[in-house]
Design a protein around this motif. Structure first.
Motif, PDB file in Angstrom:
ATOM      1  N   ASN A  78       0.807  -1.214   0.000  1.00 36.41           N
ATOM      2  CA  ASN A  78       0.000   0.000   0.000  1.00 36.41           C
ATOM      3  C   ASN A  78       0.845   1.271   0.000  1.00 36.41           C
ATOM      4  OD1 ASN A  78      -2.659   1.357   0.275  1.00 36.41           O
ATOM      5  ND2 ASN A  78      -1.844   1.952   2.281  1.00 36.41           N
ATOM      6  N   VAL A  79       1.941   1.248   0.754  1.00 33.00           N
ATOM      7  CA  VAL A  79       2.809   2.423   0.837  1.00 33.00           C
ATOM      8  C   VAL A  79       3.384   2.782  -0.527  1.00 33.00           C
ATOM      9  CG1 VAL A  79       5.041   3.213   1.734  1.00 33.00           C
ATOM     10  CG2 VAL A  79       3.390   2.155   3.266  1.00 33.00           C
ATOM     11  N   LEU A  80       3.589   1.810  -1.378  1.00 33.59           N
ATOM     12  CA  LEU A  80       4.183   2.034  -2.693  1.00 33.59           C
ATOM     13  C   LEU A  80       3.321   2.946  -3.563  1.00 33.59           C
ATOM     14  CD1 LEU A  80       6.720   1.203  -4.248  1.00 33.59           C
ATOM     15  CD2 LEU A  80       5.497  -0.844  -5.033  1.00 33.59           C
ATOM     16  N   PHE A  81       2.054   3.113  -3.190  1.00 39.13           N
ATOM     17  CA  PHE A  81       1.126   3.937  -3.958  1.00 39.13           C
ATOM     18  C   PHE A  81       1.007   5.354  -3.397  1.00 39.13           C
ATOM     19  CE2 PHE A  81       0.224  -0.318  -5.195  1.00 39.13           C
ATOM     20  CZ  PHE A  81      -0.272  -0.256  -6.492  1.00 39.13           C
ATOM     21  N   LEU A  82       1.795   5.679  -2.376  1.00 40.05           N
ATOM     22  CA  LEU A  82       1.832   7.055  -1.886  1.00 40.05           C
ATOM     23  C   LEU A  82       2.577   7.936  -2.883  1.00 40.05           C
ATOM     24  CD1 LEU A  82       2.720   6.451   1.875  1.00 40.05           C
ATOM     25  CD2 LEU A  82       0.468   6.911   0.891  1.00 40.05           C
ATOM     26  N   GLU A  83       2.419   9.250  -2.746  1.00 45.55           N
ATOM     27  CA  GLU A  83       3.127  10.142  -3.662  1.00 45.55           C
ATOM     28  C   GLU A  83       4.631   9.980  -3.494  1.00 45.55           C
ATOM     29  OE1 GLU A  83       2.481  14.291  -2.845  1.00 45.55           O
ATOM     30  OE2 GLU A  83       2.289  13.926  -0.701  1.00 45.55           O
ATOM     31  N   ARG A  84       5.374  10.452  -4.469  1.00 47.15           N
ATOM     32  CA  ARG A  84       6.819  10.253  -4.494  1.00 47.15           C
ATOM     33  C   ARG A  84       7.460  10.778  -3.207  1.00 47.15           C
ATOM     34  NH1 ARG A  84       5.632  14.914  -6.880  1.00 47.15           N
ATOM     35  NH2 ARG A  84       7.141  16.662  -6.979  1.00 47.15           N
ATOM     36  N   GLY A  85       8.557  10.104  -2.814  1.00 41.04           N
ATOM     37  CA  GLY A  85       9.315  10.580  -1.668  1.00 41.04           C
ATOM     38  C   GLY A  85       8.987   9.926  -0.347  1.00 41.04           C
ATOM     39  N   HIS A  86       8.307   8.778  -0.370  1.00 43.31           N
ATOM     40  CA  HIS A  86       8.046   8.030   0.857  1.00 43.31           C
ATOM     41  C   HIS A  86       8.901   6.758   0.883  1.00 43.31           C
ATOM     42  CE1 HIS A  86       4.537  10.661   1.071  1.00 43.31           C
ATOM     43  NE2 HIS A  86       4.429  10.308   2.333  1.00 43.31           N
ATOM     44  N   ALA A  87       9.156   6.278   2.082  1.00 43.69           N
ATOM     45  CA  ALA A  87       9.944   5.055   2.244  1.00 43.69           C
ATOM     46  C   ALA A  87       9.037   3.834   2.165  1.00 43.69           C
ATOM     47  CB  ALA A  87      10.672   5.076   3.584  1.00 43.69           C
ATOM     48  N   TYR A  88       9.337   2.953   1.250  1.00 39.76           N
ATOM     49  CA  TYR A  88       8.652   1.660   1.153  1.00 39.76           C
ATOM     50  C   TYR A  88       9.659   0.598   1.567  1.00 39.76           C
ATOM     51  CZ  TYR A  88       6.653  -2.547  -1.018  1.00 39.76           C
ATOM     52  OH  TYR A  88       6.174  -3.816  -1.259  1.00 39.76           O
ATOM     53  N   ALA A 106       0.490  10.205  -6.312  1.00 40.86           N
ATOM     54  CA  ALA A 106      -0.299   9.407  -5.378  1.00 40.86           C
ATOM     55  C   ALA A 106      -1.286   8.539  -6.144  1.00 40.86           C
ATOM     56  CB  ALA A 106      -1.044  10.320  -4.415  1.00 40.86           C
ATOM     57  N   GLY A 107      -1.361   7.256  -5.765  1.00 39.09           N
ATOM     58  CA  GLY A 107      -2.267   6.322  -6.418  1.00 39.09           C
ATOM     59  C   GLY A 107      -1.623   5.514  -7.522  1.00 39.09           C
ATOM     60  N   VAL A 108      -0.391   5.882  -7.902  1.00 35.86           N
ATOM     61  CA  VAL A 108       0.333   5.155  -8.945  1.00 35.86           C
ATOM     62  C   VAL A 108       1.491   4.412  -8.281  1.00 35.86           C
ATOM     63  CG1 VAL A 108       1.641   5.330 -11.092  1.00 35.86           C
ATOM     64  CG2 VAL A 108      -0.255   6.918 -10.640  1.00 35.86           C
ATOM     65  N   GLY A 109       1.472   3.097  -8.368  1.00 40.92           N
ATOM     66  CA  GLY A 109       2.470   2.302  -7.670  1.00 40.92           C
ATOM     67  C   GLY A 109       3.753   2.108  -8.456  1.00 40.92           C
ATOM     68  N   ALA A 110       4.859   2.607  -7.927  1.00 44.02           N
ATOM     69  CA  ALA A 110       6.178   2.426  -8.538  1.00 44.02           C
ATOM     70  C   ALA A 110       7.219   2.885  -7.530  1.00 44.02           C
ATOM     71  CB  ALA A 110       6.309   3.219  -9.840  1.00 44.02           C
ATOM     72  N   GLY A 111       8.464   2.425  -7.700  1.00 42.15           N
ATOM     73  CA  GLY A 111       9.475   2.813  -6.727  1.00 42.15           C
ATOM     74  C   GLY A 111      10.890   2.604  -7.211  1.00 42.15           C
ATOM     75  N   VAL A 112      11.813   3.132  -6.428  1.00 46.70           N
ATOM     76  CA  VAL A 112      13.238   3.022  -6.692  1.00 46.70           C
ATOM     77  C   VAL A 112      13.889   2.311  -5.506  1.00 46.70           C
ATOM     78  CG1 VAL A 112      15.401   4.283  -7.003  1.00 46.70           C
ATOM     79  CG2 VAL A 112      13.298   5.118  -8.094  1.00 46.70           C
ATOM     80  N   LEU A 113      14.550   1.198  -5.781  1.00 46.57           N
ATOM     81  CA  LEU A 113      15.264   0.458  -4.745  1.00 46.57           C
ATOM     82  C   LEU A 113      16.638   1.081  -4.537  1.00 46.57           C
ATOM     83  CD1 LEU A 113      15.723  -2.070  -2.907  1.00 46.57           C
ATOM     84  CD2 LEU A 113      16.563  -3.234  -4.965  1.00 46.57           C
ATOM     85  N   LEU A 114      16.991   1.352  -3.273  1.00 43.72           N
ATOM     86  CA  LEU A 114      18.339   1.810  -2.956  1.00 43.72           C
ATOM     87  C   LEU A 114      19.215   0.581  -2.769  1.00 43.72           C
ATOM     88  CD1 LEU A 114      17.640   4.751  -0.476  1.00 43.72           C
ATOM     89  CD2 LEU A 114      17.561   4.713  -2.984  1.00 43.72           C
ATOM     90  N   ARG A 115      20.230   0.422  -3.629  1.00 43.75           N
ATOM     91  CA  ARG A 115      21.034  -0.801  -3.639  1.00 43.75           C
ATOM     92  C   ARG A 115      22.358  -0.669  -2.909  1.00 43.75           C
ATOM     93  NH1 ARG A 115      20.239  -5.478  -6.028  1.00 43.75           N
ATOM     94  NH2 ARG A 115      22.467  -5.775  -5.585  1.00 43.75           N
ATOM     95  N   ALA A 116      22.940   0.518  -2.860  1.00 39.16           N
ATOM     96  CA  ALA A 116      24.254   0.649  -2.215  1.00 39.16           C
ATOM     97  C   ALA A 116      24.489   2.085  -1.788  1.00 39.16           C
ATOM     98  CB  ALA A 116      25.366   0.190  -3.157  1.00 39.16           C
ATOM     99  N   ILE A 117      25.217   2.224  -0.673  1.00 37.40           N
ATOM    100  CA  ILE A 117      25.616   3.536  -0.187  1.00 37.40           C
ATOM    101  C   ILE A 117      27.116   3.569   0.088  1.00 37.40           C
ATOM    102  CG2 ILE A 117      23.412   4.239   0.826  1.00 37.40           C
ATOM    103  CD1 ILE A 117      24.601   3.301   3.567  1.00 37.40           C
ATOM    104  N   GLU A 118      27.666   4.764   0.017  1.00 38.43           N
ATOM    105  CA  GLU A 118      29.026   5.046   0.465  1.00 38.43           C
ATOM    106  C   GLU A 118      28.889   5.703   1.836  1.00 38.43           C
ATOM    107  OE1 GLU A 118      32.519   8.242  -0.622  1.00 38.43           O
ATOM    108  OE2 GLU A 118      31.269   7.454  -2.255  1.00 38.43           O
ATOM    109  N   PRO A 119      29.286   5.061   2.925  1.00 39.63           N
ATOM    110  CA  PRO A 119      29.034   5.577   4.281  1.00 39.63           C
ATOM    111  C   PRO A 119      29.627   6.972   4.503  1.00 39.63           C
ATOM    112  CG  PRO A 119      29.782   3.309   4.366  1.00 39.63           C
ATOM    113  CD  PRO A 119      29.987   3.767   2.964  1.00 39.63           C
TER     114      PRO A 119
END
Length: 214
Positions: A78-88, A106-119
């Motif tokens: 459900n969270v994936l359908f919130l407007e852009r900029g929320h954590a799923y 809002a209402g359109v389900g899509a997202g970007v997976l964070l795969r790696a960070i530089e600490p």
């Protein structure tokens, strides 16, 4: 390769962070996946700040059979359908939590997976969390990323653009390097799409080097 002492000195120096607003985020999943390279994900915990530069992402756009939203809205996504900029945040295979950023209207389900960070911030807490692994592995891969940043289902649904949120996105004066793109990792559906983005030459990116297209 810098020594642990050199890394500690560099990472403990607080970067000049500017919180991203929703207006900063593109209203397009693929564009957002590229945009987030070089940005910073920050988690302010009871024990201090943890943060890292985002150096690798994967886009799961509208209509993507590999995305969680493909079959429509459910209690889990459900969270994936919130407007852009929320954590799923979800638990993958009962083992690792994965952090995604919602990416459309809002209402359109899509997202970007964070795969790696530089600490960047929180060297000591992150160092204890890595349990003897190489320092470059601390945020390499989406499961290690959430473990290092202490992100789990309690952060699911947080507004990453809110001043009141403990988990948020930021920009620094440091610019991202050249961005490469390649196939996503570990998929059975739409596995050939070039929807994985990364900062070229960064030692913290994940996955087999043979997949990278420099």
């Amino acid at each position: 390769m810098p020594s642990v002492g050199q890394i500690s000195t560099r990472l403990d120096a607080r970067e000049d962070l500017r919180r991203l607003s929703r207006a900063n985020l593109p209203v397009n999943t693929v564009e957002l996946a590229r945009y987030l390279i070089g940005k910073v994900v920050v988690h302010d915990t009871a024990n201090g700040r943890l943060s890292g530069r985002i150096v690798e992402t994967e886009a799961y756009p509208v209509g993507d059979a590999a995305g969680h939203a493909f079959r429509g809205r459910t209690p889990r996504n459900n969270v994936l359908f919130l407007e852009r900029g929320h954590a799923y945040v979800y638990l993958a295979y009962g083992v690792s939590f994965l952090l995604n950023v919602t990416s459309e209207k809002a209402g359109v389900g899509a997202g970007v997976l964070l795969r790696a960070i530089e600490p960047l911030d929180g060297f000591k807490p992150m160092d204890s969390a890595r349990r003897g692994k190489k320092w470059t592995d601390i945020g390499r891969g989406p499961g290690r990323l959430t473990k290092s940043l202490q992100v789990d289902l309690r952060q699911n649904g947080l507004d990453l653009c809110s001043a009141a949120s403990s988990l948020w996105l930021a920009q620094t004066t440091r610019k991202a390097g050249p961005i490469g793109k390649t196939v996503r990792i570990g998929l059975t559906h739409e596995a050939d799409r070039l929807l994985r983005f990364y900062e070229r030459g960064n030692e913290y990116i994940s996955g087999p080097r043979r997949l990278l297209r420099e």
